[in-house]
Design an enzyme around this catalytic site. Sequence first.
Site, short mmCIF file in Angstrom:
data_model
loop_
_atom_site.label_atom_id
_atom_site.label_comp_id
_atom_site.label_asym_id
_atom_site.label_seq_id
_atom_site.Cartn_x
_atom_site.Cartn_y
_atom_site.Cartn_z
N ARG A 133 0.99 -1.13 0.13
CA ARG A 133 0.18 0.01 -0.30
C ARG A 133 0.64 1.28 0.20
NH1 ARG A 133 -3.58 -2.78 -1.94
NH2 ARG A 133 -5.95 -3.22 -0.33
N HIS A 147 -0.90 0.47 -9.85
CA HIS A 147 -1.39 -0.43 -8.65
C HIS A 147 -2.25 -1.30 -9.70
CE1 HIS A 147 -3.51 -1.08 -4.78
NE2 HIS A 147 -3.81 -2.30 -5.26
P1 NDP Z 1 -1.50 -12.18 4.66
O1 NDP Z 1 -1.94 -10.84 5.64
O2 NDP Z 1 -1.67 -13.39 4.27
O3 NDP Z 1 0.05 -11.10 5.91
C1 NDP Z 1 0.37 -10.38 5.49
C2 NDP Z 1 1.59 -10.20 6.64
O4 NDP Z 1 2.24 -9.57 7.23
C3 NDP Z 1 1.74 -11.38 7.71
O5 NDP Z 1 3.28 -12.33 7.86
C4 NDP Z 1 1.92 -10.75 8.77
O6 NDP Z 1 2.32 -11.61 9.98
C5 NDP Z 1 3.14 -9.71 8.50
N1 NDP Z 1 1.97 -8.25 9.56
C6 NDP Z 1 1.11 -7.86 9.11
N2 NDP Z 1 1.30 -6.60 10.44
C7 NDP Z 1 2.43 -6.57 10.79
C8 NDP Z 1 3.28 -5.79 11.92
N3 NDP Z 1 2.43 -4.93 12.20
N4 NDP Z 1 5.12 -6.15 11.83
C9 NDP Z 1 5.20 -6.83 11.24
N5 NDP Z 1 4.76 -7.87 10.01
C10 NDP Z 1 3.16 -8.23 10.40
O7 NDP Z 1 -1.38 -10.54 3.48
P2 NDP Z 1 -1.69 -11.01 2.50
O8 NDP Z 1 0.04 -11.65 1.95
O9 NDP Z 1 -2.07 -11.86 1.73
O10 NDP Z 1 -1.53 -9.62 1.29
C11 NDP Z 1 -0.60 -8.67 1.77
C12 NDP Z 1 -0.81 -6.84 1.18
O11 NDP Z 1 -0.50 -7.29 -0.06
C13 NDP Z 1 -2.66 -6.43 1.26
O12 NDP Z 1 -2.82 -6.43 2.71
C14 NDP Z 1 -2.58 -5.77 0.49
O13 NDP Z 1 -2.06 -4.23 0.66
C15 NDP Z 1 -1.37 -5.99 -0.96
N6 NDP Z 1 -1.83 -6.74 -1.95
C16 NDP Z 1 -0.93 -5.57 -3.05
C17 NDP Z 1 -1.83 -5.83 -4.54
C18 NDP Z 1 -0.77 -4.62 -5.52
O14 NDP Z 1 -2.01 -5.54 -6.94
N7 NDP Z 1 -0.35 -4.02 -5.43
C19 NDP Z 1 -2.35 -7.13 -4.97
C20 NDP Z 1 -2.90 -8.27 -3.24
C21 NDP Z 1 -2.48 -7.63 -2.41
P3 NDP Z 1 1.88 -12.44 10.72
O15 NDP Z 1 1.96 -13.19 9.86
O16 NDP Z 1 2.98 -12.50 11.81
O17 NDP Z 1 0.58 -12.25 11.27
C1 OXD Z 2 -5.10 -6.62 -3.47
C2 OXD Z 2 -5.05 -4.68 -4.01
O1 OXD Z 2 -5.45 -5.72 -1.74
O2 OXD Z 2 -5.60 -5.60 -5.56
O3 OXD Z 2 -6.06 -7.17 -3.50
O4 OXD Z 2 -4.55 -4.18 -3.53
#
Ligand code: NDP
Ligand code: OXD
Length: 318
Positions: free
Chosen positions: A233, A281
């Site tokens: 993000r 994006h």
């Molecule tokens: P998940 O919820 O599967 O994974 C999130 C990870 O972030 C976990 O490992 C979590 O830790 C870690 N995390 C969360 N908070 C913290 C923190 N405070 N400190 C350290 N680590 C933290 O999410 P996804 O992998 O499915 O997606 C990640 C992000 O990718 C989405 O939220 C979205 O914003 C972005 N995205 C962007 C896209 C794009 O096209 N640009 C498309 C799809 C997604 P823990 O394992 O310990 O819970």
């Molecule tokens: C998502 C994205 O969160 O596309 O899936 O950003």
Amino acid sequence: MRGRPARRERLVFISPSDPPEDWRAAFAEAAPEIDFTVSRGDVVEPETIDWAVVWKPPHGALGKLPNLKAVLSMGAGVDHLIEDPDFPRHLPLSRVVDPYLTAGMREYVALHVLAHHRGLFTSAAEQRAGRWTPFTARRADETRVGIMGLGVLGQAAATALGAFGYALSAWSRTAKDAPGIACFAGMAALPRFLSDLDIVVCLLPLTADTRGILNGDTLALLPKGAALINAARGAHVVEAELIAALDSGQLSGATLDVFAEEPLPAQSPLWRHPRVQITPHIASLTDARSTARDMADSIRRVRAGLPPLNPVDVARGY
Ligand code: NDP
Ligand code: OXD
């Protein structure tokens, strides 16, 4: 005497950017028993809406649906919903976890890590200048790549990068043990994680704890000349401080897919920065057909009193 026919359930689709036709067709197949309606936010007959399939709905829109039973995010990230002060936090909320979304992100991260590692942007600049300038890329096993967020997408990216032999590390909120990856967890470990990287990839969810996490102070912890890839993000990054780090040479380059304001405003200095690669994006896009099938399953589960697929912990923020 015959009873009244059962009321058909209604689903409202709200998105400023996704074509509703694709989703209408996908739901006609996945959940033909539900009426599909499209809204820009102001829903006609709000009391008749049972389900909401949404991407960036206007703040307040979901709070006006008194009989809503669940919210189905069209993205993996749910910050677009949780930021709404009137979001109905008591309702089940599901997010996208889908093989096609995961594959798209895996491709994007591999593409851009390789591009930074192999100096693709330097070669492109040299080509534009008509210069033949050979250089040697570091060995992959001596190139340190760190992933912020070892969730669904971070793990998939790590697996893809592992195939090239990169020296991998990852940072998450809770402790992990992943073969071939040096794992760090929690805020206290962030400086150690950052201090040993050539390329950092952000795949964190946007929460109160992660907003602005890539700022002047944290970017200064990276070894000089490291590169950043942000596919999570825009608000993870303090853009002015990122530009300062690029201008000083603290960062050698940045690939940015997401921005504090989207579309990226025309006057943003990021557009023309020589060390910045921009994508709009599109790191990974939600596949309507595949995701609508999961959403229909989630709806059936909620009807049966079960949590939806891929439930979000609203209090935690992801
Ligand atoms: P998940 O919820 O599967 O994974 C999130 C990870 O972030 C976990 O490992 C979590 O830790 C870690 N995390 C969360 N908070 C913290 C923190 N405070 N400190 C350290 N680590 C933290 O999410 P996804 O992998 O499915 O997606 C990640 C992000 O990718 C989405 O939220 C979205 O914003 C972005 N995205 C962007 C896209 C794009 O096209 N640009 C498309 C799809 C997604 P823990 O394992 O310990 O819970
Ligand atoms: C998502 C994205 O969160 O596309 O899936 O950003």
